[in-house]
Scaffold this motif. Structure first.
Motif, PDB file in Angstrom:
ATOM      1  N   GLY A  43     115.872 -29.601  35.138  1.00  0.00           N
ATOM      2  CA  GLY A  43     115.436 -28.234  35.355  1.00  0.00           C
ATOM      3  C   GLY A  43     114.865 -28.079  36.757  1.00  0.00           C
ATOM      4  N   PHE A  44     114.997 -26.883  37.338  1.00  0.00           N
ATOM      5  CA  PHE A  44     114.463 -26.652  38.679  1.00  0.00           C
ATOM      6  C   PHE A  44     113.906 -25.235  38.782  1.00  0.00           C
ATOM      7  CE2 PHE A  44     118.436 -24.466  39.194  1.00  0.00           C
ATOM      8  CZ  PHE A  44     118.196 -23.502  40.161  1.00  0.00           C
ATOM      9  N   ARG A  80     121.083 -18.978  37.266  1.00  0.00           N
ATOM     10  CA  ARG A  80     121.175 -19.445  38.649  1.00  0.00           C
ATOM     11  C   ARG A  80     121.788 -18.348  39.511  1.00  0.00           C
ATOM     12  NH1 ARG A  80     123.218 -24.446  37.827  1.00  0.00           N
ATOM     13  NH2 ARG A  80     121.324 -25.640  38.168  1.00  0.00           N
ATOM     14  N   ARG A  81     120.930 -17.470  40.023  1.00  0.00           N
ATOM     15  CA  ARG A  81     121.354 -16.353  40.863  1.00  0.00           C
ATOM     16  C   ARG A  81     120.532 -16.336  42.147  1.00  0.00           C
ATOM     17  NH1 ARG A  81     123.843 -11.944  37.955  1.00  0.00           N
ATOM     18  NH2 ARG A  81     124.119 -12.461  35.750  1.00  0.00           N
ATOM     19  N   PHE A  82     121.205 -16.063  43.262  1.00  0.00           N
ATOM     20  CA  PHE A  82     120.552 -15.957  44.566  1.00  0.00           C
ATOM     21  C   PHE A  82     120.275 -14.479  44.822  1.00  0.00           C
ATOM     22  CE2 PHE A  82     120.755 -15.450  49.184  1.00  0.00           C
ATOM     23  CZ  PHE A  82     119.843 -16.412  49.593  1.00  0.00           C
ATOM     24  N   MET A 137     114.249 -18.391  41.811  1.00  0.00           N
ATOM     25  CA  MET A 137     115.439 -18.795  41.081  1.00  0.00           C
ATOM     26  C   MET A 137     115.097 -20.025  40.244  1.00  0.00           C
ATOM     27  SD  MET A 137     119.364 -19.463  42.371  1.00  0.00           S
ATOM     28  CE  MET A 137     118.954 -20.721  43.554  1.00  0.00           C
ATOM     29  N   ALA A 138     115.675 -20.125  39.045  1.00  0.00           N
ATOM     30  CA  ALA A 138     115.434 -21.263  38.154  1.00  0.00           C
ATOM     31  C   ALA A 138     116.710 -21.568  37.382  1.00  0.00           C
ATOM     32  CB  ALA A 138     114.284 -20.968  37.192  1.00  0.00           C
ATOM     33  N   GLY A 139     116.792 -22.786  36.839  1.00  0.00           N
ATOM     34  CA  GLY A 139     117.967 -23.156  36.071  1.00  0.00           C
ATOM     35  C   GLY A 139     117.743 -24.440  35.294  1.00  0.00           C
ATOM     36  N   LEU A 140     118.621 -24.697  34.320  1.00  0.00           N
ATOM     37  CA  LEU A 140     118.539 -25.883  33.480  1.00  0.00           C
ATOM     38  C   LEU A 140     119.951 -26.402  33.226  1.00  0.00           C
ATOM     39  CD1 LEU A 140     116.889 -27.818  31.595  1.00  0.00           C
ATOM     40  CD2 LEU A 140     117.378 -26.193  29.756  1.00  0.00           C
ATOM     41  N   ASP A 141     120.159 -27.732  33.397  1.00  0.00           N
ATOM     42  CA  ASP A 141     121.409 -28.409  33.084  1.00  0.00           C
ATOM     43  C   ASP A 141     121.131 -29.497  32.055  1.00  0.00           C
ATOM     44  OD1 ASP A 141     122.598 -26.891  35.137  1.00  0.00           O
ATOM     45  OD2 ASP A 141     122.086 -28.410  36.628  1.00  0.00           O
ATOM     46  N   VAL A 142     122.065 -29.697  31.131  1.00  0.00           N
ATOM     47  CA  VAL A 142     121.892 -30.694  30.069  1.00  0.00           C
ATOM     48  C   VAL A 142     123.205 -31.452  29.885  1.00  0.00           C
ATOM     49  CG1 VAL A 142     121.416 -31.064  27.620  1.00  0.00           C
ATOM     50  CG2 VAL A 142     120.141 -29.332  28.868  1.00  0.00           C
TER      51      VAL A 142
END
Length: 833
Positions: free
Chosen positions: A729-730, A774-776, A745-750
């Motif tokens: 996560g970031f 995940r959008r700029f 901006m934030a996001g999660l990968d699994v």
């Protein structure tokens, strides 16, 4: 032939001695079968901290039974050596105190006297190696990047950010130097981001971050150097792996890596095919300000876009190492990239208070490109008589060509005649790299190193544009955006580093790098009606700079912990599309242009770092400060400057690269790896930074102060010996810039991995951007416009991958933790065989 003595004399004349500290050394040993007295090939060894038995790095014995641990920080270590059917060997209190290699006595391994069934378990190396001057991240274990590109993999590396256009940032700065295997890659052409978006993630072995490089390294890169190391096996015999993956939106990937090694030669090669489709979308709201505010009669344009970036990529890698003698090695390698890109954007426009355009319009932008990139590299290494004395040389040639078309077709709801444009583009680039390095250790406590490097880059870019004449229904040349651009850039550098350990714990290194830079550009206007003397515009830059560096290091205690203070001067040179004056006309309301007169940024960088290692966790902290002048940035300008292209329009944006400002930037970076349990670990980092940007008076905008931060966390959970979950996560906090601000901006990968086929195969399922967040997003506040933008490079994506490995691997046999210690990693994770 130049003798060793004459070679030393030449370097002594060229480079004046400085004072130095040797920060790293080497450990060497020969592993012997006690019964047969033959060297043991493929024995695995782990280098551990003596104080807490924490893992540092692994190694494997070669065809001569030789084990080598390189780049070892000063300190005291334990070495564990293991081999199938042999008793483990434990060597304690190995002291590294100088750059001179520590030569251990021959290590004899005895049969363990027990007949056991060999169990194959895939080895796993630590994801992170922390050092003061360099951080190495092993990304070969990144499950969430399988089936993706290099850009997507870099998103998972601590301290790095990748924006919606693929630009990579380090510590909040996108002015970073990106290398492939330690060198610039000509396969990238003028756009390294395009190469990263096509390079398969599974072809990458490690990523090195060098945040304050010494004079030995290229001085380019405001925030440092990112070195991407491609996979290259060195195991004995025939080894390899096959990978295939498929994902949503018709994304497919398949590849094979092979390696064969005997006593004299090492052959390696690989091929990867990728079929990529990256659907994204965008939003732009551009409103005119009247007397500084939005009014009822303000012109306004809102555009929404749907984007498809498709591509077929073929990547080839092959080469050989020839061990001509015990101290002489020759290497020849090549990388080839064949890329076929198909990009389409469908843009819907809605107009308010723009009578000439009516209420709405629809635009189709279609771009095709065919790229061919080749890198060929030759390396030579000669070890000399004195221990640690060596000469290394490299010659690299690269060539990249890109031919394509870029067409636009726009219709209007009010019956206005359609607008249609056809562009034909071509890019061709060549790179040469010549490098010679020499290392001379004077004694155990100091050494001298020096070198020479030349980089020559040539590029030729052309664009021919035609617009449909609706009266004659014929396409006519548009000379306002048709032109040729030639660029030659060369850098010639000499460097010297001199290091000395002042006391048992205190050392210093100082160095200097001199670089002579030439930049020549020629802009060709293709309008035949222009006078001959106005058809070309030449640009010239010619300057010499010295780039000093200094490092002061102090070892805390006896466990390898250390504090380091460093200073370097650096540069960020303009290149590629930053200096290309072609006007980008992809979007009728957003025009962009390069500037061939850009000056390089000048950077002074200071850093204070501290690394601490414990039994279950370790961390490194860095406080840094940068002072930058002539900062390069796209700057929004008055569209009237390009009125001959856009017409009389008040609601369009026009940006051109400029040397906008000077800047003070400082921050605190923390990275930590924690082994909570034997089956659960996590790596986290946070970067807090403050900067003050002070634009030059000619740009008529005020100073901008900004405090922001970003961070991410990557965790691995091993449910069973064959089932692993990985999540990342970031978060990136809002940030201001000279003409607006970037939103958060934030996001999660699994990802989940299941080992099959007795550990030789693996099934992996991953989900990128689980919550589709995940959008700029950013806002621009200008004297005459207020602009809101949003862009998403890729939607949420699912993929399933399979990997099969064959030949001798980094494997471990099943043991009852014998001698492993409790350091949060099982024997396989320590690199045992």
């Amino acid at each position: 032939m130049i003798s060793t003595r004459n070679f030393k004399l030449i370097f002594s004349i060229i480079f004046c001695p400085l004072f130095l500290f040797a920060q790293q050394g080497k450990i060497e040993a020969i592993v012997i079968d006690e019964e047969t007295n033959d060297p043991i090939i493929g024995a695995s060894a782990s280098l551990l901290q003596q104080s807490n038995q924490s893992y540092i790095q692994g190694a494997q014995s070669d065809v001569q039974g030789k084990l080598v641990f390189s780049d070892v920080d000063f300190g005291t270590y334990t070495i564990r050596i293991s081999y199938v059917g042999k008793e483990n060997v434990l060597i304690e209190n190995v002291r590294v105190a100088s750059p001179k290699p520590v030569q251990l006595a021959q290590v004899f391994m005895m049969d363990d006297g027990t007949l056991i069934e060999e169990v194959v378990v895939e080895g796993r190396v630590p994801e992170m190696r922390l050092g003061i001057d360099k951080k190495v991240f092993d990304v070969s274990q990144s499950l969430i990047s399988v089936g993706g590109s290099a850009s997507e993999l870099l998103e998972n590396v601590p301290t790095l950010d990748v924006d919606a256009d693929g630009n990579v940032s380090l510590r909040g700065s996108s002015s970073v130097k990106i290398l492939i295997d330690g060198r610039e890659s000509a396969m990238a052409g003028s756009d390294i981001n395009a190469l990263l978006q096509s390079l398969p993630a599974n072809s990458i072995d490690k990523v090195e971050l060098i945040t304050n490089p010494s004079a030995k390294y290229d001085a380019e890169g405001q925030s440092g150097i990112i070195n991407i190391i491609l996979k290259k096996n060195v195991r004995t015999g025939l080894n390899g792996s096959v990978t295939a993956s498929g994902g949503s939106y018709d994304n497919y990937n398949a590849g094979i890596d092979l390696n064969y090694r005997d006593r004299k030669f090492n052959f390696f090669g690989g091929y990867n095919y990728a079929h990529r489709n990256r659907p994204g979308d965008g939003f732009n709201d551009n409103t005119e300000l009247i007397d500084g505010v939005i009014q009822e009669n303000s012109a306004r344009t809102i555009s929404t876009s749907k984007n498809n970036r498709k591509g077929k990529n073929h990547t080839f890698r092959f080469g050989t190492d020839w061990y001509a003698a015990s101290k002489t090695t020759f290497s020849l390698g090549a990388n080839v990239s064949v890329r076929d890109n198909d990009r389409r954007s469908d843009i819907d426009y809605r107009y308010f208070n723009v009578p000439d355009l009516g209420e709405s319009a629809f635009r189709v932008s279609q771009q095709y490109e065919e790229d061919l990139g080749v890198d060929i590299t030759f390396d030579f290494k000669q070890e000399l008589k004195r221990e640690g004395e060596e000469i290394t040389a490299n010659i690299t040639y690269g060539n990249d060509t890109e031919d394509g078309t870029n067409d636009f077709y726009q219709t209007y709801a009010n019956g206005r005649a359609p607008f249609e444009r056809q562009n034909v583009t071509s890019e061709a680039g060549k790179n040469w790299n010549f490098q010679l390095d020499y290392v001379l250790p004077f004694a155990e406590d100091h050494k001298f190193e020096a070198g020479y490097r030349t980089i020559v880059r040539n590029s030729e870019d052309s664009q021919w544009s035609e617009v449909l004449d609706t009266l004659t229904n014929q396409f006519m040349p548009d000379y306002s955006v048709s032109n040729n651009f030639d660029l030659t850039n060369s850098v010639h550098a000499l460097y010297a580093n001199y290091q000395r350990k002042l006391t048992e714990k205190l050392g210093v290194q100082v160095g200097v790098r001199g670089e002579q830079t030439y930049l020549k550009s020629t802009y060709h206007n293709l309008d035949p009606d222009l006078p001959e003397d106005r058809r070309t515009d030449d640009g010239r830059q010619n300057f010499f700079r010295l780039y000093p560096s200094a490092f002061l290091s102090y070892e805390v205690g006896n466990s390898g912990d250390k504090v380091q203070l460093s200073y370097t001067r650096r540069v960020q040179r303009p290149g590629g599309w930053q200096v290309n004056p072609f006007i980008n006309v992809n979007d009728e309301i957003n025009y962009r242009q390069g500037n061939p007169n850009l000056l390089p940024e000048d950077i002074h960088s200071f850093e204070l770092s501290f690394a601490k290692f414990y039994d279950k966790w370790n961390f490194i902290s860095s406080a840094y400060y940068r002072r930058s002048s002539d900062m390069m940035s796209p700057f929004l300008r008055d569209p009237e400057e390009i009125a001959d292209i856009v017409g009389d329009r008040s609601n369009v944006t026009y940006s051109r690269w400029e040397n906008v400002s000077k800047q003070d930037a400082m921050g605190l970076e923390l990275i930590s790896k924690v082994n909570f349990l034997r089956w659960w670990d996590a790596t986290a980092n946070v970067n807090l930074f403050y900067d003050k940007t002070m634009p030059y008076a000619e740009f008529n905008t005020g100073d901008v102060e900004n405090f922001s931060w970003n961070g991410n966390i990557n965790t691995n959970v091993k449910f069973t010996k064959s089932t692993t979950l990985q999540a990342r996560g970031f978060y990136r906090a809002p940030r201001k810039w000279v003409q607006g601000r970037m939103k958060s901006m934030a996001g999660l990968d699994v990802a989940v991995r299941q080992d099959v086929l007795a550990g030789k195969g693996s099934l992996m399922f991953n989900v990128r951007d689980v919550f589709n967040t995940r959008r700029f997003r950013m806002e621009n506040n200008l004297p005459t416009q207020f602009i809101q933008m949003e862009n998403r490079w890729m939607r949420r994506m699912f993929s399933l991958s399979f990997t099969y490995r064959f030949g001798i691997q980094d494997l471990t046999k099943k043991r009852e933790d014998r001698g492993a210690g409790d350091n949060g990693m099982d024997e396989g994770m320590q690199g045992g065989f």
